[in-house]
Write a protein that holds these residues in place. Sequence first.
Motif, short mmCIF file in Angstrom:
data_model
loop_
_atom_site.label_atom_id
_atom_site.label_comp_id
_atom_site.label_asym_id
_atom_site.label_seq_id
_atom_site.Cartn_x
_atom_site.Cartn_y
_atom_site.Cartn_z
N ALA A 316 0.37 -11.11 7.97
CA ALA A 316 1.01 -11.20 9.17
C ALA A 316 2.06 -12.28 9.34
O ALA A 316 3.29 -11.96 9.54
CB ALA A 316 0.16 -10.79 10.46
N GLU A 317 1.46 -13.35 9.04
CA GLU A 317 2.39 -14.68 9.14
C GLU A 317 3.67 -14.50 8.04
O GLU A 317 4.71 -14.88 8.56
CB GLU A 317 1.73 -16.04 8.92
N VAL A 318 3.38 -14.00 7.06
CA VAL A 318 4.54 -13.93 5.85
C VAL A 318 5.61 -13.03 6.44
O VAL A 318 6.72 -13.06 6.15
CB VAL A 318 3.80 -13.50 4.54
N LEU A 319 5.12 -11.96 7.18
CA LEU A 319 6.26 -11.05 7.60
C LEU A 319 6.79 -11.20 9.12
O LEU A 319 7.40 -10.34 9.59
CB LEU A 319 5.31 -9.45 7.51
N GLY A 320 6.43 -12.26 9.53
CA GLY A 320 7.07 -12.69 10.53
C GLY A 320 6.24 -12.50 12.13
O GLY A 320 6.76 -12.46 13.27
N GLY A 321 5.14 -12.16 11.85
CA GLY A 321 4.24 -11.92 12.91
C GLY A 321 3.31 -12.96 13.26
O GLY A 321 3.19 -14.05 12.66
N ALA A 322 2.14 -12.84 14.20
CA ALA A 322 1.13 -13.72 14.39
C ALA A 322 -0.27 -13.16 14.46
O ALA A 322 -0.10 -11.94 15.04
CB ALA A 322 1.35 -14.54 15.82
N ALA A 323 -0.98 -13.76 13.80
CA ALA A 323 -2.53 -12.79 13.70
C ALA A 323 -3.53 -13.80 13.73
O ALA A 323 -3.71 -15.19 13.64
CB ALA A 323 -2.61 -12.03 12.55
N LYS A 324 -4.72 -13.36 14.29
CA LYS A 324 -6.11 -14.24 14.27
C LYS A 324 -7.30 -13.16 14.24
O LYS A 324 -7.08 -11.95 14.37
CB LYS A 324 -5.91 -14.95 15.43
N PRO A 325 -8.52 -13.67 14.17
CA PRO A 325 -9.51 -13.31 14.22
C PRO A 325 -9.73 -12.75 15.82
O PRO A 325 -9.18 -13.32 16.46
CB PRO A 325 -10.61 -13.89 13.82
N SER A 326 -10.24 -11.49 15.94
CA SER A 326 -10.54 -11.05 17.42
C SER A 326 -12.02 -11.02 17.66
O SER A 326 -12.58 -10.57 17.22
CB SER A 326 -9.67 -9.57 17.78
N GLY A 327 -12.49 -11.96 18.69
CA GLY A 327 -13.62 -12.21 18.79
C GLY A 327 -14.47 -13.18 17.99
O GLY A 327 -13.62 -14.25 17.67
N ALA A 328 -15.74 -12.96 17.79
CA ALA A 328 -16.26 -14.03 17.21
C ALA A 328 -16.01 -14.30 15.62
O ALA A 328 -16.40 -15.54 15.29
CB ALA A 328 -17.98 -13.94 17.06
N GLY A 329 -15.48 -13.60 15.15
CA GLY A 329 -15.22 -13.64 13.57
C GLY A 329 -16.42 -13.45 12.78
O GLY A 329 -17.28 -12.71 13.25
N GLY A 330 -16.31 -13.87 11.60
CA GLY A 330 -16.92 -13.46 10.42
C GLY A 330 -17.17 -12.17 10.00
O GLY A 330 -17.91 -11.80 9.29
N GLY A 331 -16.20 -11.44 10.37
CA GLY A 331 -16.10 -10.37 10.04
C GLY A 331 -15.35 -9.11 11.19
O GLY A 331 -14.56 -9.70 11.79
N ASP A 332 -15.87 -7.76 11.45
CA ASP A 332 -15.27 -7.01 12.51
C ASP A 332 -13.85 -7.16 12.48
O ASP A 332 -13.32 -6.70 11.25
CB ASP A 332 -16.03 -7.75 13.86
N CYS A 333 -13.02 -7.34 13.55
CA CYS A 333 -11.88 -6.98 13.62
C CYS A 333 -10.77 -8.38 13.55
O CYS A 333 -11.22 -9.31 14.11
CB CYS A 333 -11.23 -6.22 14.69
N GLY A 334 -9.30 -8.03 13.18
CA GLY A 334 -8.46 -9.06 13.38
C GLY A 334 -7.17 -8.42 14.03
O GLY A 334 -7.19 -7.38 14.19
N ILE A 335 -6.19 -9.10 14.71
CA ILE A 335 -5.25 -8.75 15.49
C ILE A 335 -3.93 -9.25 14.78
O ILE A 335 -4.02 -10.31 14.58
CB ILE A 335 -5.26 -8.60 17.10
N ALA A 336 -2.89 -8.42 15.05
CA ALA A 336 -1.59 -9.08 14.58
C ALA A 336 -0.67 -8.67 15.72
O ALA A 336 -0.39 -7.28 15.91
CB ALA A 336 -1.27 -8.73 13.15
#
Length: 379
Positions: A316-336
């Motif tokens: 996402a960062e390379v393409l001009g967005g902003a992203a991060k894990p959503s929630g506790a991390g370690g797996g599950d989902c990320g958002i951009a």
Amino acid sequence: MSAEGTVSRQAPGKLFVSGEYAVIEPGTPAIVMAVDRYVRVTVSEPAGADIVIVSDLLDGEARFRLKAGGGLVWCGLGDGERARSGLACVLSVIEVMHTQLAERGWSVSGAHLSISSELHDRGTKFGLGSSGAVTVATVAALAAYHGLDLSPEARFRLALIATARLNTRSSCADLAASTWGGWIAYRAPDRAAVLATAARKGIDEAVRAEWPGFEVRRLPPPARLGMEIGWTGTPVSTDSLVSRLGRRHWQGSTAHKRFMARMTDCVHTSITALEKGDRETLLHGIRRSRRALAELDEAVGLGIFTPKLTALCEAAEVLGGAAKPSGAGGGDCGIALMPAEADARIGKLRTRWATAGVRHLPLRPAEISTSERNVRNDR
């Protein structure tokens, strides 16, 4: 009081936008978003036991007998402990609401609960707050079944008490998203203090009491930004990661204080950006939130950033967005968050995610019609 026939209620799942881990502490803000996948709970008259529960995540029926005072005793076939573990949130709601009814002097009738969820893929959870959604949906369905006319805030408070009985470290932000829907700013009350009030004065009094630190505020969706959600395919227990954090003697350390200050500032900045429609500041706030989580991960070693979540963010960062894990991390989902007009870049993002083993989830914010716009601690 009499049961109201067959009733169904549903509650949406959620994604964290910003404020993970910091929101555990009372009065600390976070941003969460409800998503349009749901848990549905249908309540009808029981047969063969006081409480009968059927779920698409369980084999067979779970049967319980009501005890005086609202407790439940397993009376079904098979492994009762396994059923209790899988239904912990639902059983806690039943016990809390039956206790409340008993406090009011109402008779307590049995119920058959049928639970279906869109928050998993053939039994593997997406990490969209299924525990919170089933808790909220169960409160709403049982309230309707027993003829209780509850406001959204009262339903949330009952759901929080039921959740806090199982784990006072749960922030209950998922409950807020599942209750009010859309984008919201949330601050948690002191859950141990809420339970103490319930123990001293009863459930009804605890629901009506002042909850210092608690706030829910509706937020507008991002201006000129689209939300892309990626799933790593690896389910994670948020409670397990939060518990691990507590065992690292992190509380009160320099790293803890630094993280709390940085994440709180990120959330405040992002809330202001959403309210002003400031796209660039919001993107900057999401990037800073990701860095704060990375610094926490480095300081404590929780494993928040997996290779797939790192690849999700970097694409996402390379393409001009902003992203991060959503929630506790370690797996599950990320958002951009991606510029809404950048259709070609969004297509490239999804391709890069697929190459990295990240599955795109076509989710939208779930809006819930309610007259309650903002809820503060001063009642």
